[in-house]
Structure formats: C-alpha cells, structure tokens
Design a protein around this motif. Structure first.
Motif, PDB file in Angstrom:
ATOM      1  N   GLN A 298       0.839  -1.202   0.000  1.00 54.46           N
ATOM      2  CA  GLN A 298       0.000   0.000   0.000  1.00 54.46           C
ATOM      3  C   GLN A 298       0.878   1.259   0.000  1.00 54.46           C
ATOM      4  O   GLN A 298       0.692   2.168  -0.825  1.00 54.46           O
ATOM      5  CB  GLN A 298      -0.899  -0.016   1.246  1.00 54.46           C
ATOM      6  N   LYS A 299       1.851   1.281   0.913  1.00 57.95           N
ATOM      7  CA  LYS A 299       2.749   2.456   1.005  1.00 57.95           C
ATOM      8  C   LYS A 299       3.495   2.683  -0.303  1.00 57.95           C
ATOM      9  O   LYS A 299       3.645   3.819  -0.769  1.00 57.95           O
ATOM     10  CB  LYS A 299       3.779   2.232   2.125  1.00 57.95           C
ATOM     11  N   GLU A 302       1.127   4.187  -2.822  1.00 54.38           N
ATOM     12  CA  GLU A 302       0.711   5.551  -2.448  1.00 54.38           C
ATOM     13  C   GLU A 302       1.807   6.564  -2.784  1.00 54.38           C
ATOM     14  O   GLU A 302       1.537   7.677  -3.236  1.00 54.38           O
ATOM     15  CB  GLU A 302       0.395   5.614  -0.946  1.00 54.38           C
ATOM     16  N   LYS A 303       3.045   6.136  -2.531  1.00 57.33           N
ATOM     17  CA  LYS A 303       4.179   7.017  -2.801  1.00 57.33           C
ATOM     18  C   LYS A 303       4.349   7.238  -4.312  1.00 57.33           C
ATOM     19  O   LYS A 303       4.590   8.354  -4.777  1.00 57.33           O
ATOM     20  CB  LYS A 303       5.457   6.387  -2.227  1.00 57.33           C
ATOM     21  N   PRO A 306       0.625   9.483  -6.007  1.00 59.48           N
ATOM     22  CA  PRO A 306       0.029  10.279  -4.922  1.00 59.48           C
ATOM     23  C   PRO A 306      -1.425  10.699  -5.165  1.00 59.48           C
ATOM     24  O   PRO A 306      -2.130  10.997  -4.205  1.00 59.48           O
ATOM     25  CB  PRO A 306       0.942  11.513  -4.835  1.00 59.48           C
ATOM     26  N   SER A 308      -3.742   8.731  -6.261  1.00 61.74           N
ATOM     27  CA  SER A 308      -4.617   7.566  -6.092  1.00 61.74           C
ATOM     28  C   SER A 308      -5.014   7.418  -4.621  1.00 61.74           C
ATOM     29  O   SER A 308      -4.426   8.056  -3.745  1.00 61.74           O
ATOM     30  CB  SER A 308      -3.896   6.293  -6.537  1.00 61.74           C
ATOM     31  N   VAL A 309      -6.055   6.629  -4.382  1.00 62.05           N
ATOM     32  CA  VAL A 309      -6.423   6.292  -2.999  1.00 62.05           C
ATOM     33  C   VAL A 309      -6.388   4.773  -2.875  1.00 62.05           C
ATOM     34  O   VAL A 309      -7.049   4.069  -3.643  1.00 62.05           O
ATOM     35  CB  VAL A 309      -7.838   6.807  -2.649  1.00 62.05           C
TER      36      VAL A 309
END
Ligand SMILES: [Zn+2]
Length: 402
Positions: A298-299, A302-303, A306, A308-309
């Motif tokens: 997930q991390k 996300e990185k 940015p 996206s959710v």
C-alpha cells in the motif's frame, strides 16, 4: 460389532442431509433434522440422557465414574454440496480384492489415483452408485461415536469416564460451530471425529485472515491521459505484483506446513479496482509478516501514485488451535495412548484449512480432530473402510475406559 456398524452407517447415509449455503434458516436444510431426530431416538434407546436443541444440534451425556474426566466427541450430520445427495443404495464390498472399483459406466475408483486402496485388500468397503455422494464425511464419524456409546451402554460393568457427545449441523457450509454451546456441552476436552485416514491426528490448523484492497484511480479521456490518468486496474495489478514480490507463496507453491497469500477475486476498471485475498499460515508470526506485506505494498503504491487512494482492510478470521493445545496437551497424550493400545501408528497432519474444532478450541474447549476411515470425501469416488471404522471405535473405547 462389524455388521452392526455397517447397518448403522447405511441407515445414516440413506438419509439425505445436504446443507445449503444459500439458505439463511437454521439449520440450513430441514432434512438434516431427520437424521438428528433419528440419532436422538437411538441415544434414548441406549438410555443416554439427550436432547435436540432449537438449532438442530443433538447433545448426549453418559455419566461415568465419579470424579473421572469428561471427554467430548463431536461429529456433523450434514454432507457436502459438491455432488448430488438423495436416496441411493450404498454398496458393501466384502473382502475387497485390491482392484479398481467400477461404480457405474462412467465412474470407476482407480487404484492408480487412490493409493490408499493398496492397503485395503481384504477389508470391507462401502461405496455409492457413482451418482450420489456417499456422505461418509461425516456419517462415518457419527456411526463411530454411536457404536462406541452402544458398547458402554451394553456393558455397564466396564468402568468409564464421563462421555459428552454432540451431533452438529451445517458444518460443510462453515456454520457448524455457530450455535454450539459450552453451556450444553461440558467436557475437559473434546475431539471432532471428522477426518479421513485413521493414522492422522490433527491438532493444528491455519491462522487465517482476509484482506480487501480497494483502489481509486483518476479517470481521464485516454487521449488526454499524459501524467494525469491513474488506471486503478493497472494499480491493482501492480499492487498484487509488489505484494507477491514480498511474500512469494501462493496456493500453487504451498504445501505441508507452508502458508500462502491467495488472490480470490479481482474486479476493476479505470476508476476503481477491488482485490480480495485470503491469508493463511500455521505460524502466527509468519501470518503477521504476510499481513505487513499488504501495508508495505500500500505504502509503495501511495508514494508512487500520490493522486490515487489505496485502502487496505485486513480482518482476522480464525487461529491455529495448536498454539493453545501445545500449552496443555493432555488431549493429545491421552488419545496417543488409546491409539497405541490398538497398534495404530500416528502421524500429525496439519489441517490446511479451518475446522469446527479450531473454533471450539478458541471458545475454550480444546478439540483436535480424529480420522474415521472415510476416503476421497466430497466426491463420487468416496468410500469408507469399515475395518478402519471398527478400529476407531476400539480407539475411542480405549480412550474412554478406565
Ligand atoms: Zn466433515
């Protein structure tokens, strides 16, 4: 005893007791109650204090010597959904000749595919007509328990421990322990009699969790997507690849005591993507590592994306009963002695799934699983070995006698 066991097993399997995972009623099918009621009647004929509760579970108690332990025995009356249930004529094969067993024009139990059969020569087997499920899972267990009770009821001179039994419903649809009550079932420890090969004793099962991953992307006109579009389906794909680079085991690679991460469902378009996983491991620390990998993936995404959710939801499902049983393993030591008296060599087989026994163990009653002599369950090629069933009755008599 053998003839009695054969007739008993046939009496039980001729009653169709398939459960139904689409039904919300309790039990899921009324026809299960037909067998529950028969068992209640038979228990009462054996003078065993018994009752059928409002959920369709039958409980019975046979008092033993004062101050002796109370041992519980549990089996389920319902049968699996994979094949047709219904009325059929089971076939008894006396003195099995060790060859392929032809059930009908289309279905043959081949020795090549069923290496267990090699050790069954000379035994008495029971099979179906090849069109119906035999239902030895778990009517072999039900028959073994009833036959054991009959023995103690017929031999009041033999001193024994307190015996508590329960016949449950809806095990095959995962609801077997839903209404099982420790107020009604009081024991020091118990066993589900619901396995296959009688040489296997199981007291370990997976620790289990599930995960739902929901990804929201950014949708644009494809011609206008440069540095803007975030395709949720591609992110779902990338999430899965990253996850499996951290934790490599999927069910395809995993066996024995190894765990896995299994992608059970994936659905998506540009704007959203959903992935459902199940996570399994015998070792609770390794399960934690697997769960952590989801958060790392997930991390990572996300990185990288940015806008996206990415939501990761993880739920614990059930735990390995072995972790509780190993703290106080009297239930294992006692049954090992009972097997040894019958000269049965025991192997410990971890259960690569969950069991009602695991749920009952975490309710507070330790509950390993014993074999019944039922093979190739949940298929038309299912068969029971009556000699094995007879030996399991003797094992239970050894366990319960004082
Ligand atoms: Zn079963």
């Amino acid at each position: 005893m053998k003839q009695d066991l054969i007739e008993r097993f046939i009496r039980y399997v001729k009653i169709d007791t398939q459960s139904d995972d689409t039904s919300l009623s309790v039990p899921s099918t009324l026809k299960q109650l037909e067998l529950s009621k028969l068992l209640l009647q038979e228990l009462q004929e054996l003078n065993i204090d018994s009752f059928l509760d409002e959920y369709g579970l039958v409980y019975g108690t046979l008092k033993g010597e004062k101050d002796s332990k109370t041992i519980g025995l549990i089996a389920h009356v319902d049968t699996a959904l994979e094949c047709k249930g219904g009325n059929f004529e089971p076939r008894v094969i006396e003195n099995y000749d060790g060859k392929d067993i032809i059930l009908n024009d289309e279905v043959t139990i081949k020795v090549d595919n069923n290496p267990h059969l090699l050790s069954k020569k000379g035994h008495t087997l029971i099979v179906t007509d090849g069109y119906h499920l035999l239902g030895g899972d778990d009517k072999a267990g039900v028959a073994i328990i009833m036959q054991t009770l009959k023995y103690f009821s017929a031999h009041p001179e033999i001193k024994h421990k307190n015996i508590q039994v329960c016949f449950t419903v809806d095990e095959e649809i995962g609801r077997g322990a839903d209404h099982f009550s420790l107020d009604k079932f009081k024991a020091d420890y118990a066993y589900t009699v619901d396995g296959g090969d009688i040489n296997y004793l199981s007291y370990e099962n997976f620790n289990a969790a599930s995960s739902k991953v929901t990804i929201k992307g950014v949708s644009t006109h494809p011609g206008d997507g440069k540095d803007k579009m975030v395709n949720a389906s591609l992110l779902g794909n990338e999430f899965n690849s990253h996850l499996l680079s951290l934790e490599k085991m999927t069910p395809r690679e995993s066996e024995g005591r190894e765990g896995f991460i299994h992608l059970d469902y994936i659905h998506g378009d540009v704007s959203s993507c959903e992935l459902d996983y199940i996570i399994r491991d015998f070792d609770s620390k390794k399960l934690k590592d697997k769960k952590r990998a989801f958060l790392e993936a997930q991390k990572y995404l996300e990185k990288k994306y940015p806008t996206s959710v990415i939501e990761v939801e993880i739920l614990d499902q059930y735990k390995n009963m072995g972790e509780l049983i190993s703290i106080d393993d009297a239930c294992i030591q006692d049954i090992i002695q009972a097997y040894q008296k019958e000269n049965i060599n025991i192997e410990f087989e971890p259960i690569r799934g969950g069991t009602d026994g695991a749920r009952i163990t975490f309710m507070g009653l330790k509950c390993p699983n014993l074999g019944t002599g039922d093979y190739s369950c949940h298929s038309l090629k299912e068969y029971v070995d009556v000699n094995d069933m007879e030996r399991m009755v003797k094992v239970l008599i050894n366990l319960l006698s004082l």
